[in-house]
Write an enzyme that holds these catalytic residues in place. Structure first.
Site, PDB file in Angstrom:
ATOM      1  N   HIS A   1       0.830  -1.222   0.000  1.00 13.03           N
ATOM      2  CA  HIS A   1       0.000   0.000   0.000  1.00 13.03           C
ATOM      3  C   HIS A   1       0.853   1.256   0.000  1.00 13.03           C
ATOM      4  CE1 HIS A   1      -3.762  -2.235   1.700  1.00 13.03           C
ATOM      5  NE2 HIS A   1      -3.516  -2.517   0.430  1.00 13.03           N
TER       6      HIS A   1
ATOM      7  N   CYS B   1       6.065  11.862  -7.825  1.00 15.46           N
ATOM      8  CA  CYS B   1       5.730  12.951  -8.753  1.00 15.46           C
ATOM      9  C   CYS B   1       4.807  12.428  -9.853  1.00 15.46           C
ATOM     10  CB  CYS B   1       7.009  13.509  -9.377  1.00 15.46           C
ATOM     11  SG  CYS B   1       6.691  14.832 -10.562  1.00 15.46           S
TER      12      CYS B   1
ATOM     13  N   SER C   1      -7.684  -6.820   9.619  1.00 13.59           N
ATOM     14  CA  SER C   1      -9.112  -7.129   9.784  1.00 13.59           C
ATOM     15  C   SER C   1      -9.660  -7.900   8.595  1.00 13.59           C
ATOM     16  CB  SER C   1      -9.906  -5.819   9.936  1.00 13.59           C
ATOM     17  OG  SER C   1      -9.747  -5.035   8.748  1.00 13.59           O
TER      18      SER C   1
HETATM   19  N1  APR Z   1      -2.215  -7.376  18.023  1.00 16.97           N
HETATM   20  C1  APR Z   1      -2.802  -8.056  17.000  1.00 16.97           C
HETATM   21  N2  APR Z   1      -3.852  -7.582  16.291  1.00 16.97           N
HETATM   22  C2  APR Z   1      -4.324  -6.377  16.630  1.00 16.97           C
HETATM   23  C3  APR Z   1      -3.774  -5.593  17.684  1.00 16.97           C
HETATM   24  C4  APR Z   1      -2.668  -6.150  18.382  1.00 16.97           C
HETATM   25  N3  APR Z   1      -2.078  -5.492  19.405  1.00 16.97           N
HETATM   26  N4  APR Z   1      -4.489  -4.432  17.779  1.00 16.97           N
HETATM   27  C5  APR Z   1      -5.438  -4.484  16.821  1.00 16.97           C
HETATM   28  N5  APR Z   1      -5.355  -5.648  16.135  1.00 16.97           N
HETATM   29  C6  APR Z   1      -6.160  -6.086  15.001  1.00 16.97           C
HETATM   30  C7  APR Z   1      -7.626  -5.690  15.066  1.00 16.97           C
HETATM   31  O1  APR Z   1      -8.374  -6.673  15.763  1.00 16.97           O
HETATM   32  C8  APR Z   1      -7.985  -5.631  13.565  1.00 16.97           C
HETATM   33  O2  APR Z   1      -8.437  -6.906  13.116  1.00 16.97           O
HETATM   34  O3  APR Z   1      -5.647  -5.430  13.858  1.00 16.97           O
HETATM   35  C9  APR Z   1      -6.670  -5.293  12.879  1.00 16.97           C
HETATM   36  C10 APR Z   1      -6.618  -3.884  12.327  1.00 16.97           C
HETATM   37  O4  APR Z   1      -7.579  -3.814  11.300  1.00 16.97           O
HETATM   38  P1  APR Z   1      -7.691  -2.467  10.422  1.00 16.97           P
HETATM   39  O5  APR Z   1      -7.716  -1.284  11.338  1.00 16.97           O
HETATM   40  O6  APR Z   1      -8.813  -2.678   9.461  1.00 16.97           O
HETATM   41  O7  APR Z   1      -6.293  -2.395   9.645  1.00 16.97           O
HETATM   42  P2  APR Z   1      -5.877  -3.200   8.340  1.00 16.97           P
HETATM   43  O8  APR Z   1      -6.464  -4.568   8.327  1.00 16.97           O
HETATM   44  O9  APR Z   1      -4.401  -3.080   8.243  1.00 16.97           O
HETATM   45  O10 APR Z   1      -6.535  -2.330   7.162  1.00 16.97           O
HETATM   46  C11 APR Z   1      -6.231  -2.735   5.833  1.00 16.97           C
HETATM   47  O11 APR Z   1      -7.346  -0.762   5.006  1.00 16.97           O
HETATM   48  O12 APR Z   1      -7.770   1.465   5.297  1.00 16.97           O
HETATM   49  C12 APR Z   1      -7.044   0.569   4.552  1.00 16.97           C
HETATM   50  O13 APR Z   1      -5.026   0.934   3.453  1.00 16.97           O
HETATM   51  C13 APR Z   1      -5.571   0.777   4.730  1.00 16.97           C
HETATM   52  O14 APR Z   1      -3.813  -0.852   4.841  1.00 16.97           O
HETATM   53  C14 APR Z   1      -5.087  -0.506   5.362  1.00 16.97           C
HETATM   54  C15 APR Z   1      -6.149  -1.514   4.959  1.00 16.97           C
END
Ligand code: APR
Length: 250
Positions: free
Chosen positions: A121, A129, A190
């Site tokens: 990402h 640019c 997630s």
């Molecule tokens: N240890 C393990 N897992 C954790 C912890 C932790 N300490 N804290 C939070 N989590 C988990 C949550 O339960 C959740 O399932 O991390 C996950 C975070 O999910 P998101 O906030 O949706 O992040 P992500 O999955 O990386 O999002 C994917 O979405 O918005 C776009 O480009 C952005 O790269 C991102 C993509």
């Protein structure tokens, strides 16, 4: 259903490992996730700051959004946590390739010692640019007046970050790695954003014998993984790496 780490058949793993990480692996370093309670998308409109349309409509607002996240990342109290460092140990001690595919745009994997790393990402500490396609390290605030270090044009530098509706980077290389993986691990994601959320299915379709989801809770993809390890990444990832390396005499 979460397993105990000693119940995972890790001593059978003897091949390349692919690790997909999400915002959860950086949470214990002090960087907010996106969809947890109080996360980034509860405070900012995704459409306004993470889409090409939002950038076209108000580039200054988008620059401000990433400027604040860049300042936060570069602040002294944001450091790699034991999960980032454990992945680097696995990469160094495992007898086959360990590739980390991260959805995160922070540099904590690098600062934790990982080298085999793909930022699918993009990266918060880089700008691109739109005229000359040059990608440049960038650690200060950016505005629409910022000039491209290569071609000098202003108003054409954007965050080197993949927005919704854009194609992630390194997809062919990721697909090749999934096809050869002996172990696929997803940490702190997630599983709501594709194509990353579909990597576990692709790995299984290629015959990957062991898939493991590491999170605080179940996700939409949990039913696809063979195993789950519940808990904070800062604790579970070092324990997993210790088990993997000791099974290989590491
Ligand atoms: N240890 C393990 N897992 C954790 C912890 C932790 N300490 N804290 C939070 N989590 C988990 C949550 O339960 C959740 O399932 O991390 C996950 C975070 O999910 P998101 O906030 O949706 O992040 P992500 O999955 O990386 O999002 C994917 O979405 O918005 C776009 O480009 C952005 O790269 C991102 C993509």
């Amino acid at each position: 259903m979460s397993a105990a780490i000693e119940d995972l058949p890790l001593d059978r793993v003897d091949g390349p490992i692919v690790i997909l990480t999400g915002a959860g692996i950086s949470k214990e370093s002090g960087i907010d996730t996106f969809r947890d309670k109080g996360g980034i998308w509860s405070r900012h409109s995704l459409e306004e700051v993470a889409t090409p349309e939002g950038y076209a409509a108000d580039p200054e607002k988008v620059h401000d959004f990433y400027n604040q996240r860049r300042r936060d990342l570069l602040s002294a109290d944001i450091r790699p946590n034991p999960a980032h460092e454990a992945i680097a140990r696995l990469e160094a001690g495992w007898p086959h390739r360990v590739l980390t595919v991260t959805q995160n745009i922070d540099d904590l994997h690098e600062r934790g010692g990982a080298r085999q790393l793909l930022h699918m990402h993009g990266e918060l500490l880089k700008m691109r640019c739109e005229d000359c396609a040059g990608v440049h390290d960038w650690r200060e605030d950016a505005t629409v007046q910022s000039a491209c270090p290569a071609c000098g044009r202003t108003g054409r530098l954007r965050p080197h970050v993949v927005w919704f509706g854009e194609m992630p980077f390194f997809m062919e290389e990721i697909e090749r790695a999934l096809a050869e993986a002996a172990l696929f691990i997803a940490i702190g994601t997630s599983a709501t954003v594709y194509p990353a959320a579909g990597f576990v299915m692709a790995a299984r379709d290629y015959g990957c014998p062991l898939t493991l989801e590491m999170n605080l809770e179940e996700t939409d993809a949990s039913g696809v993984f063979r195993h789950a390890l519940e808990g904070p990444a800062g604790e579970t990832v070092p324990a997993l790496v210790k088990r993997l390396l000791s099974a290989r005499g590491g």
